[in-house]
Design a protein around this motif. Sequence first.
Motif, PDB file in Angstrom:
ATOM      1  N   THR A  78       0.838  -1.209   0.000  1.00 12.44           N
ATOM      2  CA  THR A  78       0.000   0.000   0.000  1.00 12.44           C
ATOM      3  C   THR A  78       0.871   1.256   0.000  1.00 12.44           C
ATOM      4  O   THR A  78       1.995   1.263   0.521  1.00 12.44           O
ATOM      5  N   GLU A  79       0.294   2.331  -0.527  1.00 13.91           N
ATOM      6  CA  GLU A  79       1.044   3.590  -0.603  1.00 13.91           C
ATOM      7  C   GLU A  79       1.291   4.168   0.787  1.00 13.91           C
ATOM      8  O   GLU A  79       2.281   4.881   0.994  1.00 13.91           O
ATOM      9  N   ILE A  80       0.439   3.834   1.718  1.00 13.99           N
ATOM     10  CA  ILE A  80       0.622   4.355   3.078  1.00 13.99           C
ATOM     11  C   ILE A  80       1.919   3.802   3.665  1.00 13.99           C
ATOM     12  O   ILE A  80       2.754   4.537   4.195  1.00 13.99           O
ATOM     13  N   THR A  81       2.080   2.505   3.523  1.00 15.90           N
ATOM     14  CA  THR A  81       3.304   1.878   4.028  1.00 15.90           C
ATOM     15  C   THR A  81       4.535   2.428   3.297  1.00 15.90           C
ATOM     16  O   THR A  81       5.560   2.739   3.924  1.00 15.90           O
ATOM     17  N   VAL A 116       1.820   3.459  12.878  1.00 16.84           N
ATOM     18  CA  VAL A 116       0.943   3.155  14.010  1.00 16.84           C
ATOM     19  C   VAL A 116      -0.487   3.601  13.779  1.00 16.84           C
ATOM     20  O   VAL A 116      -1.406   3.140  14.445  1.00 16.84           O
ATOM     21  N   ASP A 117      -0.701   4.508  12.853  1.00 16.69           N
ATOM     22  CA  ASP A 117      -2.069   4.954  12.572  1.00 16.69           C
ATOM     23  C   ASP A 117      -2.071   5.706  11.255  1.00 16.69           C
ATOM     24  O   ASP A 117      -1.023   6.186  10.806  1.00 16.69           O
ATOM     25  N   PHE A 118      -3.223   5.803  10.647  1.00 17.11           N
ATOM     26  CA  PHE A 118      -3.332   6.591   9.419  1.00 17.11           C
ATOM     27  C   PHE A 118      -4.765   7.048   9.253  1.00 17.11           C
ATOM     28  O   PHE A 118      -5.684   6.520   9.879  1.00 17.11           O
ATOM     29  N   MET A 120      -7.387   8.827   5.984  1.00 17.66           N
ATOM     30  CA  MET A 120      -7.486   9.276   4.581  1.00 17.66           C
ATOM     31  C   MET A 120      -8.743  10.107   4.415  1.00 17.66           C
ATOM     32  O   MET A 120      -9.716   9.919   5.142  1.00 17.66           O
ATOM     33  N   ASN A 121      -8.716  10.991   3.410  1.00 15.93           N
ATOM     34  CA  ASN A 121      -9.932  11.756   3.122  1.00 15.93           C
ATOM     35  C   ASN A 121     -10.977  10.823   2.522  1.00 15.93           C
ATOM     36  O   ASN A 121     -10.666   9.758   2.002  1.00 15.93           O
ATOM     37  N   ASP A 122     -12.238  11.237   2.626  1.00 12.09           N
ATOM     38  CA  ASP A 122     -13.311  10.385   2.149  1.00 12.09           C
ATOM     39  C   ASP A 122     -14.161  11.106   1.119  1.00 12.09           C
ATOM     40  O   ASP A 122     -14.731  12.149   1.415  1.00 12.09           O
ATOM     41  N   LYS A 123     -14.239  10.524  -0.039  1.00 10.06           N
ATOM     42  CA  LYS A 123     -15.247  10.917  -1.037  1.00 10.06           C
ATOM     43  C   LYS A 123     -15.325  12.407  -1.288  1.00 10.06           C
ATOM     44  O   LYS A 123     -16.400  12.949  -1.498  1.00 10.06           O
ATOM     45  N   LYS A 202      -7.096  14.208  13.881  1.00 11.06           N
ATOM     46  CA  LYS A 202      -7.666  13.005  14.510  1.00 11.06           C
ATOM     47  C   LYS A 202      -6.563  12.022  14.899  1.00 11.06           C
ATOM     48  O   LYS A 202      -6.767  11.148  15.734  1.00 11.06           O
ATOM     49  N   LEU A 203      -5.406  12.157  14.259  1.00  8.46           N
ATOM     50  CA  LEU A 203      -4.277  11.273  14.599  1.00  8.46           C
ATOM     51  C   LEU A 203      -3.476  11.810  15.775  1.00  8.46           C
ATOM     52  O   LEU A 203      -2.541  11.170  16.229  1.00  8.46           O
ATOM     53  N   ARG A 204      -3.790  12.999  16.208  1.00  2.00           N
ATOM     54  CA  ARG A 204      -3.017  13.712  17.236  1.00  2.00           C
ATOM     55  C   ARG A 204      -1.598  13.973  16.703  1.00  2.00           C
ATOM     56  O   ARG A 204      -0.696  13.142  16.870  1.00  2.00           O
TER      57      ARG A 204
ATOM     58  N   GLU B 427     -12.504   2.120  -1.600  1.00  2.53           N
ATOM     59  CA  GLU B 427     -11.854   2.948  -0.582  1.00  2.53           C
ATOM     60  C   GLU B 427     -11.691   2.128   0.708  1.00  2.53           C
ATOM     61  O   GLU B 427     -10.646   2.177   1.367  1.00  2.53           O
ATOM     62  N   LYS B 431      -8.136   1.112   2.596  1.00  2.76           N
ATOM     63  CA  LYS B 431      -7.817   1.449   3.988  1.00  2.76           C
ATOM     64  C   LYS B 431      -7.479   0.202   4.796  1.00  2.76           C
ATOM     65  O   LYS B 431      -6.538   0.192   5.591  1.00  2.76           O
ATOM     66  N   GLU B 433      -6.337  -2.632   3.762  1.00  2.00           N
ATOM     67  CA  GLU B 433      -5.050  -3.201   3.347  1.00  2.00           C
ATOM     68  C   GLU B 433      -3.903  -2.522   4.105  1.00  2.00           C
ATOM     69  O   GLU B 433      -2.986  -3.185   4.595  1.00  2.00           O
ATOM     70  N   ALA B 434      -3.992  -1.200   4.188  1.00  2.00           N
ATOM     71  CA  ALA B 434      -2.949  -0.479   4.932  1.00  2.00           C
ATOM     72  C   ALA B 434      -3.049  -0.767   6.430  1.00  2.00           C
ATOM     73  O   ALA B 434      -2.043  -0.815   7.144  1.00  2.00           O
ATOM     74  N   GLU B 437      -1.097  -3.723   8.403  1.00  2.00           N
ATOM     75  CA  GLU B 437       0.233  -3.500   8.969  1.00  2.00           C
ATOM     76  C   GLU B 437       0.143  -2.858  10.360  1.00  2.00           C
ATOM     77  O   GLU B 437       0.944  -3.159  11.254  1.00  2.00           O
ATOM     78  N   THR B 438      -0.849  -1.983  10.521  1.00  2.00           N
ATOM     79  CA  THR B 438      -1.057  -1.362  11.839  1.00  2.00           C
ATOM     80  C   THR B 438      -1.420  -2.440  12.863  1.00  2.00           C
ATOM     81  O   THR B 438      -0.938  -2.422  13.999  1.00  2.00           O
ATOM     82  N   HIS B 441       1.616  -4.258  13.973  1.00  2.00           N
ATOM     83  CA  HIS B 441       2.422  -3.465  14.904  1.00  2.00           C
ATOM     84  C   HIS B 441       1.841  -3.531  16.324  1.00  2.00           C
ATOM     85  O   HIS B 441       2.575  -3.745  17.295  1.00  2.00           O
ATOM     86  N   TYR B 442       0.524  -3.375  16.424  1.00  2.00           N
ATOM     87  CA  TYR B 442      -0.082  -3.378  17.768  1.00  2.00           C
ATOM     88  C   TYR B 442      -0.070  -4.776  18.392  1.00  2.00           C
ATOM     89  O   TYR B 442      -0.050  -4.904  19.614  1.00  2.00           O
TER      90      TYR B 442
END
Lengths: 289, 453
Positions: A78-81, A116-118, A120-123, A202-204, B427, B431, B433-434, B437-438, B441-442
């Motif tokens: 994934t692009e997040i990773t 540890v967290d992520f 994304m925007n929605d729609k 929201k992620l602090r 969508e 989410k 899928e990403a 990995e979280t 980790h936890y």
Amino acid sequence: MFVAGIDIGSTITKIVISNGMEVRAAMITPTGPEHRRLAFRVMDDALASCFLSFNEVEYIVATGYGRINVPFADQQVTEITCHMRGVHCLFPEVRTIIDIGGQDSKGIKIKDGKQVDFIMNDKCAAGTGRFFEVMTDVLGVKLEEIGPMSLKSEKPASISSLCTVFAEQEVYLRLSEGASVEDILAGLHKANASRIHSMIGKLRIEREVAMTGGGAKNIGLVKAMEDRIGFPIVVPPEPLITGALGAALIAREVAARLTPDQLREKKEKRRLEAVTFFDDPKPGKERLL
Amino acid sequence: MEKDNSVKTMKSAKTLKTAREAGYFGKKMLTDAIKAQEEGHPIGWSMVSWWQGDFIAKAMGMHLVYPENYGAFCAAVRQAEPYLEIADSEGFPNNLCGYARNCLGFAKCLRDNNYVIPEGAPGGGLARPVLMLASGCACDARYKWFQSLGRYLNDVPVWNLEMPQTGVKEYYLPGNKEKNLRFIVAELREFVKFMENLLKKKLDYDKLHAMLDQALKTLNLAWQVDLLRRAVPSPMVSQDFWSVMIPHFYLPDDPEAYSFYERVYAEVKEKVDNGIGAIPNEKYRMMFSELPPWHSIGFFDELAKRYGIAMVMESWNYHAPTPMAEEELHGINDPLEIIARLTYHKWMEHNTVAREFDTAPGFFNAAYLRWAQEYKADGFFAHPLLSCRPATYTLMHTRNSLEEKLKVPGVVVPGDIIDLRVFNSDEGFSKVEAFVETMDHYRELRKEAGMAW
């Protein structure tokens, strides 16, 4: 060991070929509609630029919105990773990433090199590159000009709506009221920074904060974000490439865990061919390109 | 070539044989009501009231149908959109409750067809009611929903049942429980008076008592199935539960529902005894909150297939409560008080956990803190709904509480219960899928902290 990371984003495709920690080739090109053919072309060009053959690349990781359309990739991540890995490599002190892409925006929290967290925007196009593309059409300016122009504003215009369509109407209204393009751009950046901040909040948010993606090339948006969060943001020298860089880093790690036989087996199955959705070549038929 | 008019759905394949049979109960409610109406029996449209009003109405010979359940049904067969569009064109905002909009759209069609159910109504449609039984539980929008139905059913009375939904601190105030029970019983007495006046007959308390006995047995059995689901791998997943729940949630007084649950229990128990998981590749165990995307339950099958995610617990509001302690019902002969105690217990039972974790509310929040431990959850799937405040306002809080207190992370995938137009499954996949990995980790963090899972 040569490895590659390819990031097919919604508007821009990026590729990194590296040898160890050394980047040997990095390319950026518009994505367009046909991912598979594009992936082939980008890889082919990148290989040519560093005088490599396809078989010399040990492992390939694809990421981004179009990652499933890279037939020659060994793995999809994934692009997040991948963004997280790329940014962590460049700035190990970063704890929060704000990535502003062409069609989405996201926040990623990192701790000890782990995601540890992520969020994304929605729609909604607000807070994405697409929003600004639409506004540049309305204002008759180039995308790369809007950041520097907005910094000249002395009185940012009030833009309350973040729906792209309604904001477009609001821009017309401000123009009819005589607001300058600079002030309107500053208002748009401020409104988007507020929107992105409320999402990432929201992620602090924790320092340090990095900004990546096309949005990070917009100095106006970076400054507006800094104003909103109250401290400086770090921006990579090429903020578009972090996802592909992360993908290449992952490719390197995975390849290092595989035996030479396993790598050879993978490579034997891999083909760098210009396959396409629209005219999938059957055996014996002439290949595209 | 003939045109294919079939609607493409995203139904779940379900993993339990009994879950695949459970749709019978939803259809039974609808068709029984239509048949009853033809035979001259009274029909009521009832909100979910956590059993507060249902048994009384049924004991008096009224056949109930549930517009919320009907909304879920229409969404599952992808036939809600026409009703939503009618509600839109009637001026109801599209951020109103999806169940309400589906029902308002249907009610307009019913009125426009001279109160004959229009041909082709999903599941046979809702028979015309003589009563609309509303409830103040859980949701403020529900007050106005049934009132608004007066536009189309203007000769049908609305009765609204109330119960106090006190907070955690209030729960521990001296006398709180007694006062709450008194209030609920008083509400029920008024309702009985109203029903006797409406139907011109007396409530048969013995019949009501017998129905309650049956309902408590069914709820107890449903809870025992929940207990079995703690097993690893999970023998039953949310896709099963959201079908299996219909009998205990809407028809717990029906002996057929009890028999059905005996079969569910046997099937799930057999899986547990043989170590068989609902999905063959369980890697991650997630909890879902709160109301599901009824139009796309198959989405969770895909999560199982792609990432090995078993949805092991879900939807606080649909679950049978833990059985009440014997002393709770000892010497209580008034069936109205038994009902009051059941509903109160359902809403208050998680307050002990809420106090332990210093959080609130007990409902919609603390339940998940309990379940995360009992069901060894790796993650929390939050499904905020633009159209539902009660099922949404606690989600981020619950997500944060789970992460902070139990090192269980959450992913947020917004959508809607009914309105397919605001749910984007791609969508969601992206989410999740990403998020995998979280969760990894936890899992490490929980291990480092010496936690049990």
